[in-house]
Write an enzyme that holds these catalytic residues in place. Sequence first.
Site, mmCIF file in Angstrom:
data_model
loop_
_atom_site.group_PDB
_atom_site.id
_atom_site.type_symbol
_atom_site.label_atom_id
_atom_site.label_comp_id
_atom_site.label_asym_id
_atom_site.label_seq_id
_atom_site.Cartn_x
_atom_site.Cartn_y
_atom_site.Cartn_z
ATOM 1 N N LYS A 55 0.938 -1.202 -0.026
ATOM 2 C CA LYS A 55 0.055 0.017 -0.046
ATOM 3 C C LYS A 55 0.858 1.218 -0.083
ATOM 4 C CE LYS A 55 -4.061 1.718 2.534
ATOM 5 N NZ LYS A 55 -5.022 1.298 3.568
ATOM 6 N N SER A 65 -9.574 1.302 1.996
ATOM 7 C CA SER A 65 -8.637 2.264 1.361
ATOM 8 C C SER A 65 -7.836 1.620 0.670
ATOM 9 C CB SER A 65 -8.246 3.315 2.446
ATOM 10 O OG SER A 65 -7.284 2.380 3.282
ATOM 11 N N SER A 91 -10.800 -1.689 5.663
ATOM 12 C CA SER A 91 -9.861 -1.127 4.392
ATOM 13 C C SER A 91 -8.960 -2.174 3.752
ATOM 14 C CB SER A 91 -8.906 -0.103 4.899
ATOM 15 O OG SER A 91 -9.773 1.150 5.029
#
Length: 556
Positions: free
Chosen positions: A109, A184, A208
Amino acid sequence: MFSFLAHRKACASKQQERRDRIEGLPPVYHAPLSSADKSILAQPASQIVAGVQGGSLSPPDILAAYGKKALKAHAATNCLTEILIPTAEEWAKICDKQGPLAGMPVSLKDTSAIPGYDSCIGYSAWVGKPMQKESALVRLLRDAGAVPFVKTNVPITLLSLECSNDVFGTTTNVWNKKYTPGGSTGGEGALLAYGGSRLGIGTDVAGSVRAPAHYSGIYTIKASMHRFLKTGNPTSMPGQEGIPAVYSPMTRTLEDLEMFWRAIMSMKPWEYDHSVLSLPWREVNLSESKPIRWGVLWDDGVITPSPACRRALQEVVSVLEANGHEVFPINDSPSSYEGLKIASQLLMSDGAKTCMKPMRTGETNDPGVQEAAAMFRVPHFLRKLYTWYLRYIKQDEIYAGLVESWYEKSVPEYLALVSQRESYRERWFEFVHANSIDFILTVPNSLPAPPIGGMKAGWKACGYTFLWNILDYSAGVLPVTHVDAALDALGAFKPKNAIEAAQYRMYDAQQMHGLPVGVQIVGKRLEEEKVLEGMKVIESLLKKEGKAYVLFESDD
């Protein structure tokens, strides 16, 4: 004006940098996938590592195969942010070829800190400010022989279940470009689903990693706090401890997920990160224990699961029952709605000021975060008036109860919420133990993947994942089926509150046909190993019944 111009300039320069880095890669990364590449990409992560350890596979060859595939995934979904491949080539040459992740490419990420590369997480103000220090997680991965090779896209502020920002653009779902891959950690969801990576890392504060697993058709286990490394990485809400974010692995298959968790735990992460508990991986054998008891949360009291999501949950329940497992509804559990009220206030206790502080003039915010921030900043008299309208005119106690509590908190109010959180956790602890529950089954969200832009309505509909963050329970998601236009049509339906009504306006089984649908398996706090075993039980039974989930396969 100067802030807006700086924003536009930063976005343009960052996108040009990404294009230049991709175009500047050696020709091998732009060539078609060879038969050797396809052979590498088809192998489970454990087999690739064994090949490197045994000398039959070369880390640079593995990197080349995954680099090619990741670029194809990016062309299809816009999932990548930082292209680490030139640096990764050097790491591949010197990686520990006997480590538990020997030669294995790992995607990260965008929050992950790697020296020399930005971690702007969608804020244009953070473009051109490369990290100076390697995070504990990245250091452990490289010591284990892994090769970090790309970073992936996120929504600005990190507080959305979809994935868009002005710096890098919008990431789309591999199954249907009109829908989100989740957030996310949405870039990871798209990349892993496409096959451009097998092992990835994301973060989760309200769903997320689990929403992308559900929306994109991949696997994950959200860790409990202090089980997984996180120190040294930037975030949108530093110091936010009311509902702490946790880093967690995400993978393309369940086999890869087990291998990844075991490999990281074998490296003693508590020796890399002060925040990690000294808790080695524990072996769990469910077949030797008492009969497994599965409690099912069919409805969180706020939003009824859509036909597609309920069908996936029912398929799991049915196959467990058919094979002698004890499965029962948990309608008498502590109120999920109460958990949503407490959790939403804790997460946004500052009125979203911290996550929006880095934003520049004209910078596009996530539609859900924008609406949430506005609601948390409404003057008290207007909030009271709107609450009265919802409660007494619309007869919507669910939404009214949330709205009346959504405002910026003082320190005493915040501390009182923390106290409520602990009391709520205690009641769940007592409930789980009193009912001898091994696992809780539920949907990851009431819908399959929403359309792009759907978080304007969907931000209030994260209760099925958010609940386990406030409780700090270990929670996994595995894909089970796909939306079927014929089986999953809505039919007559009367929403019970405004949140449910807004959510269901996005549900269309015809348009969503083919999208993945997952199921969530929840264990108690720090029970990641047990949750993994529960996921293995479910997947093996579904396979035995001829209902194995079909992964996305690209044409290249």
